[in-house]
Enzyme design. Structure first.
Site, PDB file in Angstrom:
ATOM      1  CG  HIS A  74       6.177   7.750   6.444  1.00  0.00           C
ATOM      2  ND1 HIS A  74       5.887   6.520   5.842  1.00  0.00           N
ATOM      3  CD2 HIS A  74       5.191   8.446   6.075  1.00  0.00           C
ATOM      4  CE1 HIS A  74       4.788   6.476   4.742  1.00  0.00           C
ATOM      5  NE2 HIS A  74       4.336   7.543   5.055  1.00  0.00           N
ATOM      6  CG  ASP A  76       7.119   3.533   8.275  1.00  0.00           C
ATOM      7  OD1 ASP A  76       7.297   4.883   8.210  1.00  0.00           O
ATOM      8  OD2 ASP A  76       5.903   3.077   8.812  1.00  0.00           O
ATOM      9  CG  ASP A 105       2.453   6.718   1.673  1.00  0.00           C
ATOM     10  OD1 ASP A 105       3.123   7.555   2.252  1.00  0.00           O
ATOM     11  OD2 ASP A 105       1.474   5.836   2.005  1.00  0.00           O
ATOM     12  CD  GLU A 135       2.041   7.747   8.177  1.00  0.00           C
ATOM     13  OE1 GLU A 135       0.998   8.401   7.995  1.00  0.00           O
ATOM     14  OE2 GLU A 135       2.308   6.741   7.231  1.00  0.00           O
ATOM     15  CD  GLU A 136       2.368   3.899   5.566  1.00  0.00           C
ATOM     16  OE1 GLU A 136       1.284   3.505   5.648  1.00  0.00           O
ATOM     17  OE2 GLU A 136       2.668   4.501   4.129  1.00  0.00           O
ATOM     18  CD  GLU A 164       1.731  10.853   4.465  1.00  0.00           C
ATOM     19  OE1 GLU A 164       1.552   9.992   3.448  1.00  0.00           O
ATOM     20  OE2 GLU A 164       2.523  10.297   5.608  1.00  0.00           O
ATOM     21  CG  HIS A 349      -0.773   2.016   0.980  1.00  0.00           C
ATOM     22  ND1 HIS A 349      -1.568   2.127   2.569  1.00  0.00           N
ATOM     23  CD2 HIS A 349       0.144   3.013   1.139  1.00  0.00           C
ATOM     24  CE1 HIS A 349      -0.901   2.698   3.355  1.00  0.00           C
ATOM     25  NE2 HIS A 349       0.010   3.486   2.582  1.00  0.00           N
TER      26      HIS A 349
END
Length: 377
Positions: A74, A76, A105, A135-136, A164, A349
């Site tokens: 992903h 995003d 990520d 995805e997030e 991931e 994150h």
């Protein structure tokens, strides 16, 4: 971009795109340019509408026939938050680390995909990249839409590697071969507001909500199994807005989440939540959302292929794991054997998210080794 693709430089280019879900901010333009330059046919489409869309999705395909190997991921990222040492979308190398939202990520893995693909050309078979911008977020208009797009065209990979950030202490130490499922539930119990000194004139919903939550907390789901830890239910929020100490509230609400292994099915868990709630509070309202079912790709050809590549490049013996949260592998595993492998996840994150420069380059080497095994080149 001229010359061999540097995964560090490409990661930095992607970080500059503030692609907070569902925004793309040019991230897939960067990918398209890099992929078309090495012979991929790039298909792009949007899916969904506000507030959870529109979402940019990308499917890049090179070659034809079997085997068909797919990288998936992903573009995003989660919101940056306040307190970064420097701009979250202004990539910077300080010491041995590349800083920026998405470095770990998972823009770093996507850059490593593309760098590896550039080195392994002229192969027999099909190589594809499946990249979503959702995805997030709620993951409604992303990978599921990509799978529908492929199904409509008769396209199906034989194996999928999701980038991931699975590594724990060092790059290569962990491969995810499965993930637990997740269900969220919201319970609202109605009552009748009144004065606490006159309970016979009111109906306190808190009493019934507490009984519901007590029963659900004492629910023994399972003991886990060889690959999964026990399923667990957690109450994540309780809301009672009476406004004063002497008022019996008119409504009480709670929210809970169950992370469940492959001993369970989301629909059965939802049904049990509804059954217990109805027994204690017949007028209560329950909403539930199954984010994904548990899945397991039994150790075999794909996991061995990835662990062999890790061992060859790094000397690290990878451990197979199913821990952690959900990922889009929960959708991809329904169409092909799927495993996940990527960077160390310590800063994902977080403020000042950062990937080691050397890890980004070694990750590209591992992905290259995977491709050389798949295509025997």
């Amino acid at each position: 971009m001229t010359g061999p693709i540097d995964p560090v430089a490409l990661t930095a280019d992607l970080i500059r795109c503030a692609s907070v879900t569902p925004a793309d901010a040019g991230a897939q333009d960067v990918l398209t340019q890099a992929l078309e330059a090495q012979g991929f046919t790039v298909h792009r489409f949007t899916s969904g509408e506000a507030p959870h869309g529109p979402v940019e999705n990308l499917v890049a395909i090179r070659g034809e026939g079997a085997p068909h190997f797919a990288f998936a991921g992903h573009s995003d990222v989660v919101p940056a938050g306040e307190g970064w040492t420097a701009g979250a979308f202004e990539p910077a190398i300080r010491g041995d680390l590349l800083y920026g939202r998405g470095a770990v990520d998972m823009k770093g893995a996507i850059a490593a995909f593309i760098a590896a693909a550039e080195r392994v050309q002229g192969h027999t078979g099909t190589l594809s990249l499946l990249i979503t911008g959702d995805e997030e977020g709620p993951a409604i208009h992303g990978t599921r839409a990509i799978i529908e797009w492929m199904d409509a065209r008769g396209i199906r990979p034989d194996m999928v590697l999701v980038g991931e950030p699975t590594s724990d202490v060092r790059l290569g130490d962990t491969i995810k071969i499965g993930r637990r499922g997740s269900i969220n539930a919201w319970i609202e119990v109605p009552g009748t507001q009144g004065h606490v000194a006159y309970p016979h004139l009111a109906d306190n919903p808190v009493t019934r909500l507490v009984r519901i939550l007590d029963r659900l907390q004492r629910w023994h789901l399972d003991d886990g199994n060889a690959w999964f830890q026990p399923s667990n239910l957690e109450v994540t929020d309780i809301e009672v807005a009476s406004g004063a100490t002497n008022i019996i509230p008119g409504t009480a609400r709670a929210r809970l989440n169950i992370r469940f292994n492959d001993e369970q099915q989301g629909a059965a868990l939802e049904a049990e939540i509804r059954r217990v709630t109805a027994e204690e509070a017949p007028l209560a309202r329950v909403e539930a959302m199954i984010s994904g079912e548990a899945f397991l790709t039994e150790p075999g050809a794909l996991s061995s292929l990835v662990s062999d590549a890790i061992r060859t490049v790094t000397g690290v013996e990878a451990t197979y794991s199913t821990t952690g949260g959900t990922s889009d592998a929960r959708f991809l595993s329904q169409i092909a054997p799927t495993v996940e492998f990527g960077l160390p996840n310590a800063t994902m994150h977080k403020l000042d998210e950062a990937a080691a420069v050397e890890d980004l380059r070694v990750l590209a080497d591992v992905y290259e080794a995977v491709l050389r095994q798949v295509f025997r080149v």
